[in-house]
Design a protein around this motif. Structure first.
Motif, PDB file in Angstrom:
ATOM      1  N   ALA A 203      -8.897  -0.210   5.194  1.00  0.00           N
ATOM      2  CA  ALA A 203      -8.904  -1.275   4.175  1.00  0.00           C
ATOM      3  C   ALA A 203     -10.325  -1.629   3.760  1.00  0.00           C
ATOM      4  O   ALA A 203     -10.627  -1.764   2.572  1.00  0.00           O
ATOM      5  CB  ALA A 203      -8.186  -2.512   4.720  1.00  0.00           C
ATOM      6  N   VAL A 204     -11.218  -1.763   4.737  1.00  0.00           N
ATOM      7  CA  VAL A 204     -12.593  -2.171   4.431  1.00  0.00           C
ATOM      8  C   VAL A 204     -13.330  -1.048   3.717  1.00  0.00           C
ATOM      9  O   VAL A 204     -14.082  -1.283   2.764  1.00  0.00           O
ATOM     10  CB  VAL A 204     -13.337  -2.586   5.716  1.00  0.00           C
ATOM     11  N   TYR A 205     -13.101   0.194   4.141  1.00  0.00           N
ATOM     12  CA  TYR A 205     -13.815   1.332   3.546  1.00  0.00           C
ATOM     13  C   TYR A 205     -13.430   1.544   2.084  1.00  0.00           C
ATOM     14  O   TYR A 205     -14.277   1.824   1.239  1.00  0.00           O
ATOM     15  CB  TYR A 205     -13.521   2.609   4.350  1.00  0.00           C
ATOM     16  N   LEU A 206     -12.147   1.393   1.767  1.00  0.00           N
ATOM     17  CA  LEU A 206     -11.669   1.759   0.433  1.00  0.00           C
ATOM     18  C   LEU A 206     -11.821   0.659  -0.624  1.00  0.00           C
ATOM     19  O   LEU A 206     -11.985   0.971  -1.809  1.00  0.00           O
ATOM     20  CB  LEU A 206     -10.185   2.144   0.509  1.00  0.00           C
ATOM     21  N   SER A 207     -11.782  -0.599  -0.229  1.00  0.00           N
ATOM     22  CA  SER A 207     -11.409  -1.647  -1.180  1.00  0.00           C
ATOM     23  C   SER A 207     -12.567  -2.384  -1.829  1.00  0.00           C
ATOM     24  O   SER A 207     -13.626  -2.557  -1.229  1.00  0.00           O
ATOM     25  CB  SER A 207     -10.527  -2.684  -0.463  1.00  0.00           C
ATOM     26  N   THR A 208     -12.292  -2.863  -3.045  1.00  0.00           N
ATOM     27  CA  THR A 208     -13.153  -3.886  -3.643  1.00  0.00           C
ATOM     28  C   THR A 208     -12.644  -5.269  -3.252  1.00  0.00           C
ATOM     29  O   THR A 208     -13.379  -6.247  -3.271  1.00  0.00           O
ATOM     30  CB  THR A 208     -13.170  -3.791  -5.182  1.00  0.00           C
ATOM     31  N   LYS A 209     -11.353  -5.330  -2.893  1.00  0.00           N
ATOM     32  CA  LYS A 209     -10.730  -6.613  -2.526  1.00  0.00           C
ATOM     33  C   LYS A 209      -9.691  -6.341  -1.439  1.00  0.00           C
ATOM     34  O   LYS A 209      -8.907  -5.399  -1.572  1.00  0.00           O
ATOM     35  CB  LYS A 209     -10.063  -7.230  -3.769  1.00  0.00           C
ATOM     36  N   ILE A 210      -9.727  -7.146  -0.370  1.00  0.00           N
ATOM     37  CA  ILE A 210      -8.777  -6.964   0.733  1.00  0.00           C
ATOM     38  C   ILE A 210      -7.910  -8.211   0.829  1.00  0.00           C
ATOM     39  O   ILE A 210      -8.416  -9.331   0.961  1.00  0.00           O
ATOM     40  CB  ILE A 210      -9.515  -6.745   2.068  1.00  0.00           C
ATOM     41  N   VAL A 211      -6.600  -8.016   0.753  1.00  0.00           N
ATOM     42  CA  VAL A 211      -5.641  -9.113   0.834  1.00  0.00           C
ATOM     43  C   VAL A 211      -5.042  -9.105   2.239  1.00  0.00           C
ATOM     44  O   VAL A 211      -4.374  -8.142   2.633  1.00  0.00           O
ATOM     45  CB  VAL A 211      -4.532  -8.955  -0.224  1.00  0.00           C
ATOM     46  N   VAL A 212      -5.310 -10.159   3.002  1.00  0.00           N
ATOM     47  CA  VAL A 212      -4.834 -10.267   4.382  1.00  0.00           C
ATOM     48  C   VAL A 212      -3.566 -11.115   4.379  1.00  0.00           C
ATOM     49  O   VAL A 212      -3.552 -12.226   3.840  1.00  0.00           O
ATOM     50  CB  VAL A 212      -5.908 -10.902   5.283  1.00  0.00           C
ATOM     51  N   MET A 213      -2.496 -10.589   4.991  1.00  0.00           N
ATOM     52  CA  MET A 213      -1.206 -11.274   4.952  1.00  0.00           C
ATOM     53  C   MET A 213      -0.746 -11.683   6.341  1.00  0.00           C
ATOM     54  O   MET A 213      -1.101 -11.055   7.340  1.00  0.00           O
ATOM     55  CB  MET A 213      -0.162 -10.390   4.268  1.00  0.00           C
ATOM     56  N   SER A 214       0.045 -12.751   6.387  1.00  0.00           N
ATOM     57  CA  SER A 214       0.560 -13.301   7.648  1.00  0.00           C
ATOM     58  C   SER A 214       1.903 -12.663   7.972  1.00  0.00           C
ATOM     59  O   SER A 214       2.536 -12.048   7.110  1.00  0.00           O
ATOM     60  CB  SER A 214       0.750 -14.808   7.490  1.00  0.00           C
ATOM     61  N   PRO A 215       2.357 -12.820   9.225  1.00  0.00           N
ATOM     62  CA  PRO A 215       3.726 -12.385   9.552  1.00  0.00           C
ATOM     63  C   PRO A 215       4.738 -13.108   8.661  1.00  0.00           C
ATOM     64  O   PRO A 215       4.434 -14.141   8.060  1.00  0.00           O
ATOM     65  CB  PRO A 215       3.898 -12.803  11.014  1.00  0.00           C
ATOM     66  N   ARG A 216       5.944 -12.526   8.589  1.00  0.00           N
ATOM     67  CA  ARG A 216       6.993 -13.076   7.719  1.00  0.00           C
ATOM     68  C   ARG A 216       7.231 -14.557   8.016  1.00  0.00           C
ATOM     69  O   ARG A 216       7.263 -14.935   9.189  1.00  0.00           O
ATOM     70  CB  ARG A 216       8.282 -12.275   7.961  1.00  0.00           C
ATOM     71  N   PRO A 217       7.389 -15.407   6.977  1.00  0.00           N
ATOM     72  CA  PRO A 217       7.372 -15.023   5.562  1.00  0.00           C
ATOM     73  C   PRO A 217       5.961 -14.709   5.068  1.00  0.00           C
ATOM     74  O   PRO A 217       5.014 -15.433   5.365  1.00  0.00           O
ATOM     75  CB  PRO A 217       7.932 -16.270   4.847  1.00  0.00           C
ATOM     76  N   GLY A 218       5.843 -13.582   4.346  1.00  0.00           N
ATOM     77  CA  GLY A 218       4.537 -13.074   3.949  1.00  0.00           C
ATOM     78  C   GLY A 218       3.762 -14.045   3.068  1.00  0.00           C
ATOM     79  O   GLY A 218       4.162 -14.366   1.946  1.00  0.00           O
ATOM     80  N   ARG A 219       2.668 -14.568   3.615  1.00  0.00           N
ATOM     81  CA  ARG A 219       1.740 -15.393   2.839  1.00  0.00           C
ATOM     82  C   ARG A 219       0.394 -14.688   2.841  1.00  0.00           C
ATOM     83  O   ARG A 219       0.106 -13.884   3.723  1.00  0.00           O
ATOM     84  CB  ARG A 219       1.535 -16.772   3.481  1.00  0.00           C
ATOM     85  N   ILE A 220      -0.453 -15.042   1.892  1.00  0.00           N
ATOM     86  CA  ILE A 220      -1.821 -14.527   1.893  1.00  0.00           C
ATOM     87  C   ILE A 220      -2.683 -15.502   2.682  1.00  0.00           C
ATOM     88  O   ILE A 220      -2.746 -16.692   2.361  1.00  0.00           O
ATOM     89  CB  ILE A 220      -2.355 -14.368   0.451  1.00  0.00           C
TER      90      ILE A 220
END
Length: 260
Positions: A203-220
């Motif tokens: 994720a860090v190598y590829l991205s311009t932006k990384i969206v980190v999500m929580s366990p269900r229910p999926g929140r950012i």
């Protein structure tokens, strides 16, 4: 330079009704993805990463909130061929050659035979598989099959590429190589990419932006704008800047678990 939103989600919810009761897959998701962004979605299994991609692709429909793709509903964007989709498995038909697999969406869309050949040759060149059009999937390695799958998603030149953990089943050496190739491809085509992964370094190598999500229910839980340069040799992963972003991703994943 004005940034052009390509995907916009506002207070997005999705609840699946099952025999065991409702499953809240996404809750209150707010996100803007701009033209040319490379956005990775990372989080624990079942947190809604793939579900969000499927909502963008109109394969699932939200039960609350709003989402637009190129200013349209996802259904309309699908009809306009706005995106290509790369699944976890290459999903190539074994009875079709690599060229035959890649041109399948072009056949469905009614492209002429000449245009089909032109596009197949172009995307095979893009993914470094020129000369493999007449091979069958079983004659290619797993990494090469996945590149063919990417070529198929690029065949009709959609501006958005949605990638659901495409390298997850590959060994680390092949994965590193494909990460490098994907960055080069993104640099050449300027596509907008949404990429699901379980790997923090990926994720860090590829991205311009990384969206980190929580366990269900999926929140950012965090959206990290990468400070890394566009040109990224693999050894950038040993730099303090890279490690600092990776640490923030890890902290975001830990914070997400605090919702439990």
């Amino acid at each position: 330079m004005t940034e052009t939103p390509v995907i916009e989600a506002r207070n997005l919810d999705l609840t699946f009704e099952t025999n065991d009761g409702p499953i809240h897959a996404l809750k209150g998701v707010d996100l803007t993805i701009n033209k040319g962004d490379f956005v990775s979605f990372i989080g624990p299994s079942g947190c809604g990463k793939t579900t969000f991609l499927r909502v963008v692709a109109a394969l699932e429909h939200p039960t609350g909130g709003e989402i637009t793709v190129n200013g349209m509903s996802p259904d309309e964007a699908r009809r306009q061929r706005a995106y290509g989709y790369v699944f976890q498995a290459a999903g190539l038909y074994p009875w079709r050659t690599i060229g035959g697999n890649i041109k399948l969406p072009l056949e469905i869309m009614g492209y002429s035979k000449e245009k089909q050949k032109e596009q197949v040759d172009r995307v095979l060149e893009l993914v470094d598989l020129a000369g493999f059009a007449k091979k069958f999937p079983w004659q290619l390695s797993g990494g090469m099959q996945q590149r063919a799958s990417i070529a198929r998603a690029l065949a009709f030149d959609a501006e958005i590429l949605l990638m659901d953990e495409p390298f997850g089943a590959l060994d680390e050496i092949v994965r590193d190589h494909l990460n490098e190739q994907l960055l080069e491809l993104w640099g050449r085509t300027q596509k907008t990419i949404g990429f699901v992964t379980h790997s923090i370094p990926e994720a860090v190598y590829l991205s311009t932006k990384i969206v980190v999500m929580s366990p269900r229910p999926g929140r950012i839980t965090d959206v990290i704008e990468s400070p890394l340069p566009k040109e990224r040799p693999l050894d950038i992963r040993d730099t303090p800047e890279f490690l600092e972003v990776a640490h923030r991703v890890r902290e975001g994943l830990r914070a997400g678990h605090a919702y439990d």
